[in-house]
Design a protein around this motif. Sequence first.
Motif, PDB file in Angstrom:
ATOM      1  N   VAL A  47       2.250 -43.538 -15.629  1.00 17.10           N
ATOM      2  CA  VAL A  47       1.660 -43.437 -14.295  1.00 17.10           C
ATOM      3  C   VAL A  47       2.498 -44.211 -13.282  1.00 17.10           C
ATOM      4  O   VAL A  47       2.773 -43.720 -12.174  1.00 17.10           O
ATOM      5  CB  VAL A  47       0.198 -43.941 -14.304  1.00 17.10           C
ATOM      6  CG1 VAL A  47      -0.364 -43.992 -12.887  1.00 17.10           C
ATOM      7  CG2 VAL A  47      -0.667 -43.049 -15.181  1.00 17.10           C
ATOM      8  N   LEU A  48       2.901 -45.428 -13.651  1.00 17.64           N
ATOM      9  CA  LEU A  48       3.714 -46.219 -12.726  1.00 17.64           C
ATOM     10  C   LEU A  48       5.035 -45.518 -12.402  1.00 17.64           C
ATOM     11  O   LEU A  48       5.486 -45.506 -11.245  1.00 17.64           O
ATOM     12  CB  LEU A  48       3.980 -47.620 -13.309  1.00 17.64           C
ATOM     13  CG  LEU A  48       3.056 -48.727 -12.780  1.00 17.64           C
ATOM     14  CD1 LEU A  48       1.613 -48.464 -13.182  1.00 17.64           C
ATOM     15  CD2 LEU A  48       3.492 -50.100 -13.272  1.00 17.64           C
ATOM     16  N   LYS A  49       5.635 -44.896 -13.412  1.00 18.29           N
ATOM     17  CA  LYS A  49       6.897 -44.197 -13.203  1.00 18.29           C
ATOM     18  C   LYS A  49       6.707 -43.018 -12.246  1.00 18.29           C
ATOM     19  O   LYS A  49       7.531 -42.786 -11.356  1.00 18.29           O
ATOM     20  CB  LYS A  49       7.452 -43.716 -14.541  1.00 18.29           C
ATOM     21  CG  LYS A  49       8.832 -43.085 -14.437  1.00 18.29           C
ATOM     22  CD  LYS A  49       9.382 -42.719 -15.806  1.00 18.29           C
ATOM     23  CE  LYS A  49      10.773 -42.104 -15.698  1.00 18.29           C
ATOM     24  NZ  LYS A  49      11.311 -41.729 -17.035  1.00 18.29           N
ATOM     25  N   LYS A  50       5.602 -42.285 -12.425  1.00 12.99           N
ATOM     26  CA  LYS A  50       5.318 -41.146 -11.548  1.00 12.99           C
ATOM     27  C   LYS A  50       5.137 -41.603 -10.095  1.00 12.99           C
ATOM     28  O   LYS A  50       5.467 -40.868  -9.158  1.00 12.99           O
ATOM     29  CB  LYS A  50       4.053 -40.426 -12.014  1.00 12.99           C
ATOM     30  CG  LYS A  50       4.228 -39.614 -13.286  1.00 12.99           C
ATOM     31  CD  LYS A  50       2.913 -38.934 -13.679  1.00 12.99           C
ATOM     32  CE  LYS A  50       3.079 -38.108 -14.943  1.00 12.99           C
ATOM     33  NZ  LYS A  50       1.795 -37.475 -15.360  1.00 12.99           N
ATOM     34  N   ALA A  51       4.614 -42.830  -9.939  1.00 10.40           N
ATOM     35  CA  ALA A  51       4.375 -43.358  -8.591  1.00 10.40           C
ATOM     36  C   ALA A  51       5.607 -44.042  -8.006  1.00 10.40           C
ATOM     37  O   ALA A  51       5.571 -44.515  -6.865  1.00 10.40           O
ATOM     38  CB  ALA A  51       3.204 -44.337  -8.629  1.00 10.40           C
ATOM     39  N   GLY A  52       6.674 -44.129  -8.788  1.00  8.04           N
ATOM     40  CA  GLY A  52       7.902 -44.746  -8.297  1.00  8.04           C
ATOM     41  C   GLY A  52       7.948 -46.248  -8.454  1.00  8.04           C
ATOM     42  O   GLY A  52       8.740 -46.923  -7.780  1.00  8.04           O
ATOM     43  N   VAL A  53       7.112 -46.798  -9.347  1.00  5.32           N
ATOM     44  CA  VAL A  53       7.125 -48.242  -9.629  1.00  5.32           C
ATOM     45  C   VAL A  53       8.068 -48.477 -10.801  1.00  5.32           C
ATOM     46  O   VAL A  53       7.825 -47.994 -11.913  1.00  5.32           O
ATOM     47  CB  VAL A  53       5.714 -48.772  -9.953  1.00  5.32           C
ATOM     48  CG1 VAL A  53       5.764 -50.275 -10.227  1.00  5.32           C
ATOM     49  CG2 VAL A  53       4.753 -48.457  -8.810  1.00  5.32           C
ATOM     50  N   ALA A  54       9.131 -49.232 -10.581  1.00  3.26           N
ATOM     51  CA  ALA A  54      10.198 -49.356 -11.568  1.00  3.26           C
ATOM     52  C   ALA A  54       9.842 -50.266 -12.741  1.00  3.26           C
ATOM     53  O   ALA A  54      10.278 -50.033 -13.864  1.00  3.26           O
ATOM     54  CB  ALA A  54      11.475 -49.851 -10.884  1.00  3.26           C
TER      55      ALA A  54
END
Length: 427
Positions: free
Chosen positions: A154-161
């Motif tokens: 989910v974080l990756k989909k939101a652009g959180v590295a």
Amino acid sequence: MNAINRLATVISLATLFPLVVHAAESKGTVEVVHWWTSGGEAKSVNVLKQIVEKDGFTWQDSAVAGGGGAAAMTVLKTRAISGNPPSAAQIKGPDIQEWGKLDLLTNVDDVAKANKWDSLLPQTVADIMKYDGHYVAVPVNIHRINWLWINPVVLKKAGVAKAPTTLEELYAAGDKLKAAGFVAIAHGGQPWQDTTVFEDLVLSIMGADGYKKALIDNDEEALTSSKMTEVFAALRKLQSYMDPDGTGQDWNIEAAKVISGKAGMQIMGDWVKSEWTAAGKNAGTDYECVPFPGSQGIYTYTIDSLVMFKLSKKNDTPGNNAARDDLAKVALEPEFQYVFNQNKGSIPVIKGLDMSKFDSCAQASAKDFAEAEKAGTLEPSMAFNMSTSQAVQGAIFDVVSNFMSDKKADPSKAGKQMYTAIKAAAQ
């Protein structure tokens, strides 16, 4: 064997069989009041039930649903006042001393001595399990409270590295998750869940010393300081990232939103890992656990323990006492400690167990516990009954919940309100 003899044998066995069953049932019963009721927790406590029943005793389960145990404590108090206490009940921290003062507990010193509890348990843990120098409770695990749980997909989909390590990074991650259409922080709006987040923010902003002064010593200067104002201001900001549909939701319902990919993060103790495990997910790949941002190096803990009660005249039999002693014994044996804690998400309470059998989150927890113990940053959780009385804890819960529900509440006044409420509750 002729037909008559065969018939006689069958009749003889049929006659004996009910007696055998009756004998097995009459070996003794242990009744346990607890609040391990979510999927992963129920699976964990079932392990203890199976071991006790394997020893020939009957397990009478008196589970009371409700995160934090408030409902279970209400049931327990009613039972105790009416003269019908269970054999054992899930009770924590200072409350053990309060029950001891009421002369309702029995000691299990013989079990402790026979099984070398003094050398098995960390000193901090052993002291909590005693009343007036006698063991009246058995610890089953150690939970860390100040965790942040993450769905990395989910974080990756939101652009959180990467997982946030500071409050500013947590806010930034929250902004990106919301913008991408996810629930940033899965959170159930219940007093104990609200206060768990508040407690973590005290650690992050005020540090271990500030936490101790404010939430253990209840120091006026700490509670009314500008740092406490920062804590409440941060709580208000974090609230803006919390699940808008979370009001009144149990923690495991919110955890399911992170597991399913509807939410990115959850601020919760490590019992949440039992839900990930029950869903067939793996630590380090399907989910990540990191210390709550800003609280690295500090370890807030709660210890689940089973406290042993004096039985009523009706139930005070040698068999039932033996069943209670068996419960105390097996709870600190490796067989139970391994399986229970792997299912529960916690770490074993006894020293020296091989942690290679546990996942990466549990290994990190055990390492951090040991390091915090050496550094003097091992702190009992206020939110989970380890640092203060129920009355004082209830006062803190009320202030935090009222602040969360009143969007116009002033962070600069909340600390003073908390000090006043604590002072009144302590009288």
